[in-house]
Design an enzyme around this catalytic site. Structure first.
Site, PDB file in Angstrom:
ATOM      1  N   SER A  44       0.858  -1.187   0.000  1.00 12.72           N
ATOM      2  CA  SER A  44       0.000   0.000   0.000  1.00 12.72           C
ATOM      3  C   SER A  44       0.893   1.235   0.000  1.00 12.72           C
ATOM      4  CB  SER A  44      -0.860  -0.008   1.265  1.00 12.72           C
ATOM      5  OG  SER A  44      -1.475   1.245   1.484  1.00 12.72           O
TER       6      SER A  44
ATOM      7  N   TYR B  78      -1.944  -0.165  10.566  1.00 12.12           N
ATOM      8  CA  TYR B  78      -1.978  -0.581   9.157  1.00 12.12           C
ATOM      9  C   TYR B  78      -0.656  -0.228   8.483  1.00 12.12           C
ATOM     10  CZ  TYR B  78      -3.807  -1.092   4.359  1.00 12.12           C
ATOM     11  OH  TYR B  78      -4.017  -1.470   3.050  1.00 12.12           O
TER      12      TYR B  78
HETATM   13  N1  LIG Z   1      -8.877  -0.824  -0.793  1.00 13.49           N
HETATM   14  C1  LIG Z   1      -7.829  -0.019  -0.663  1.00 13.49           C
HETATM   15  O1  LIG Z   1      -7.952   1.227  -0.607  1.00 13.49           O
HETATM   16  C2  LIG Z   1      -6.433  -0.581  -0.611  1.00 13.49           C
HETATM   17  C3  LIG Z   1      -5.359   0.281  -0.808  1.00 13.49           C
HETATM   18  C4  LIG Z   1      -4.058  -0.211  -0.755  1.00 13.49           C
HETATM   19  C5  LIG Z   1      -3.835  -1.544  -0.505  1.00 13.49           C
HETATM   20  N2  LIG Z   1      -4.895  -2.388  -0.299  1.00 13.49           N
HETATM   21  C6  LIG Z   1      -4.596  -3.791  -0.011  1.00 13.49           C
HETATM   22  O2  LIG Z   1      -5.113  -4.586  -1.051  1.00 13.49           O
HETATM   23  C7  LIG Z   1      -5.462  -5.881  -0.535  1.00 13.49           C
HETATM   24  C8  LIG Z   1      -6.904  -6.197  -0.898  1.00 13.49           C
HETATM   25  O3  LIG Z   1      -7.747  -5.172  -0.386  1.00 13.49           O
HETATM   26  P1  LIG Z   1      -9.266  -5.004  -0.840  1.00 13.49           P
HETATM   27  O4  LIG Z   1      -9.551  -3.557  -0.885  1.00 13.49           O
HETATM   28  O5  LIG Z   1      -9.557  -5.835  -2.028  1.00 13.49           O
HETATM   29  O6  LIG Z   1      -9.995  -5.565   0.469  1.00 13.49           O
HETATM   30  P2  LIG Z   1     -11.134  -6.682   0.683  1.00 13.49           P
HETATM   31  O7  LIG Z   1     -12.158  -6.594  -0.376  1.00 13.49           O
HETATM   32  O8  LIG Z   1     -11.532  -6.548   2.109  1.00 13.49           O
HETATM   33  O9  LIG Z   1     -10.354  -8.042   0.454  1.00 13.49           O
HETATM   34  C9  LIG Z   1      -9.540  -8.632   1.415  1.00 13.49           C
HETATM   35  C10 LIG Z   1      -9.362 -10.100   1.049  1.00 13.49           C
HETATM   36  O10 LIG Z   1      -8.467 -10.686   1.995  1.00 13.49           O
HETATM   37  C11 LIG Z   1      -9.010 -11.923   2.376  1.00 13.49           C
HETATM   38  N3  LIG Z   1      -8.581 -12.311   3.719  1.00 13.49           N
HETATM   39  C12 LIG Z   1      -8.734 -11.628   4.882  1.00 13.49           C
HETATM   40  N4  LIG Z   1      -8.261 -12.349   5.902  1.00 13.49           N
HETATM   41  C13 LIG Z   1      -7.798 -13.511   5.366  1.00 13.49           C
HETATM   42  C14 LIG Z   1      -7.205 -14.686   5.901  1.00 13.49           C
HETATM   43  N5  LIG Z   1      -6.980 -14.824   7.228  1.00 13.49           N
HETATM   44  N6  LIG Z   1      -6.862 -15.685   5.058  1.00 13.49           N
HETATM   45  C15 LIG Z   1      -7.090 -15.571   3.732  1.00 13.49           C
HETATM   46  N7  LIG Z   1      -7.644 -14.491   3.163  1.00 13.49           N
HETATM   47  C16 LIG Z   1      -7.997 -13.472   3.981  1.00 13.49           C
HETATM   48  C17 LIG Z   1     -10.514 -11.760   2.313  1.00 13.49           C
HETATM   49  O11 LIG Z   1     -11.115 -13.030   2.050  1.00 13.49           O
HETATM   50  P3  LIG Z   1     -11.891 -13.916   3.141  1.00 13.49           P
HETATM   51  O12 LIG Z   1     -12.503 -12.994   4.149  1.00 13.49           O
HETATM   52  O13 LIG Z   1     -12.900 -14.675   2.314  1.00 13.49           O
HETATM   53  O14 LIG Z   1     -10.848 -14.825   3.694  1.00 13.49           O
HETATM   54  C18 LIG Z   1     -10.662 -10.878   1.078  1.00 13.49           C
HETATM   55  O15 LIG Z   1     -10.758 -11.659  -0.092  1.00 13.49           O
HETATM   56  C19 LIG Z   1      -5.189  -5.817   0.971  1.00 13.49           C
HETATM   57  O16 LIG Z   1      -3.906  -6.346   1.229  1.00 13.49           O
HETATM   58  C20 LIG Z   1      -5.205  -4.320   1.262  1.00 13.49           C
HETATM   59  O17 LIG Z   1      -4.458  -3.987   2.394  1.00 13.49           O
HETATM   60  C21 LIG Z   1      -6.178  -1.949  -0.354  1.00 13.49           C
END
Ligand SMILES: NC(=O)c1ccc[n+]([C@@H]2O[C@H](COP(=O)([O-])OP(=O)(O)OC[C@H]3O[C@@H](n4cnc5c(N)ncnc54)[C@H](OP(=O)(O)O)[C@@H]3O)[C@@H](O)[C@H]2O)c1
Length: 254
Positions: free
Chosen positions: A139, A152
């Site tokens: 991120s 975070y």
């Molecule tokens: N959205 C943003 O603004 C943003 C910005 C920068 C970086 N990111 C990063 O991008 C990545 C994805 O974010 P997103 O926005 O797509 O969020 P999201 O929709 O909440 O997706 C998170 C994913 O992680 C999985 N997860 C959570 N805990 C887990 C575990 N213990 N084992 C396996 N899978 C797990 C969840 O699946 P299950 O719950 O089904 O396991 C879900 O598929 C993250 O690393 C986040 O930090 C996001």
């Protein structure tokens, strides 16, 4: 032979979009997450579009579960050439002074130790392919801090440290390491997880921002990095919406 890509956190948001995109690029995708009902829908969607994917139940905080993911990768119909460490997220927006140790623990377990576990488990297969790629979805919080983002940012800084260290350690071996650092991405669940289901607080993050990034934008970055010729290593790709010049500098209408 079809190359296999493993995507963690594929049940929603960036991971699901990445799984769809990599399948469209010709990979057989192993879509890993805890919510298998979501993964089943995703696999059906990918197959309906002419792609190939397999759902794998995986909790990245569990050694046993990650070992099962590695076993599924060994059974996959081709060499494992790509791992996308995407599972992760944020919990809470509290100052360091009052932040919940439990929230910090969760963020470290999923983002950092999850990346460590899955990388360790799949590295032998990636190296054996002769042309492996590891993507770490960190991120912009991996290189800057903001009020309320201590836990975070600490976790994302740690993921950045893993990516940088691993690139040094693997130098001379056929596995490249790529870090992708998105800024503000509007996904359905990231904010809900961060704010414990509070939809209003989650929506407020994007208030007045006409076009935050969407999951497909980040998937596009993953696909672009992963499909460069193997000798080209995109060390680090920072991607933000046009409206976000920095963590603290976001253009909001009204
Ligand atoms: N959205 C943003 O603004 C943003 C910005 C920068 C970086 N990111 C990063 O991008 C990545 C994805 O974010 P997103 O926005 O797509 O969020 P999201 O929709 O909440 O997706 C998170 C994913 O992680 C999985 N997860 C959570 N805990 C887990 C575990 N213990 N084992 C396996 N899978 C797990 C969840 O699946 P299950 O719950 O089904 O396991 C879900 O598929 C993250 O690393 C986040 O930090 C996001």
């Amino acid at each position: 032979m079809t190359s296999v890509a493993v995507v963690t956190g594929a049940s929603s948001g960036i991971g699901a979009a990445t799984a769809r995109r990599l399948a469209a690029e010709g990979f057989h995708v192993l879509a890993a997450a805890r919510r298998t009902d979501r993964l089943a829908d995703l696999v059906a969607e990918i197959e309906g579009a002419g792609g190939a994917a397999t759902a794998v139940a995986c909790d990245v905080t569990s050694d046993e579960s990650v070992a099962e993911l590695a076993a599924a990768a060994a059974r996959a119909p081709g060499p494992v050439t790509l791992l996308v460490n995407n599972a992760g997220g944020a919990r809470g927006l509290d100052p360091v002074e009052t932040g919940s140790v439990g929230d910090w623990q969760w963020m470290y377990d999923v983002n950092v130790l999850g990346t460590l576990r899955v990388t360790q488990a799949l590295l032998p297969a990636l190296e054996a392919s002769g042309a492996g790629t590891i993507v770490v979805v960190s991120s912009t919080a991996g290189f800057t801090v903001y009020e309320g983002g201590g836990g975070y940012s600490a976790a994302k800084h740690a993921q950045t440290a893993i990516a940088g260290t691993l690139r040094l350690e693997l130098c001379g071996r056929p596995v490249r390491v790529i870090e992708i650092d998105p800024g503000m991405v509007r996904t359905d669940e990231f904010g809900l997880v961060r704010f414990d289901g509070d939809a209003d607080r989650a929506a407020a993050v994007y208030a007045g921002v006409a076009e935050p990034l969407v999951a497909e934008d980040v998937a596009d970055c993953v696909a672009w990095c992963a499909t460069r010729p193997q000798h080209v290593n995109i060390d680090r790709l920072v991607v933000r919406p046009l409206a976000q010049a920095a963590q603290h500098k976001v253009h909001r209408a009204g």
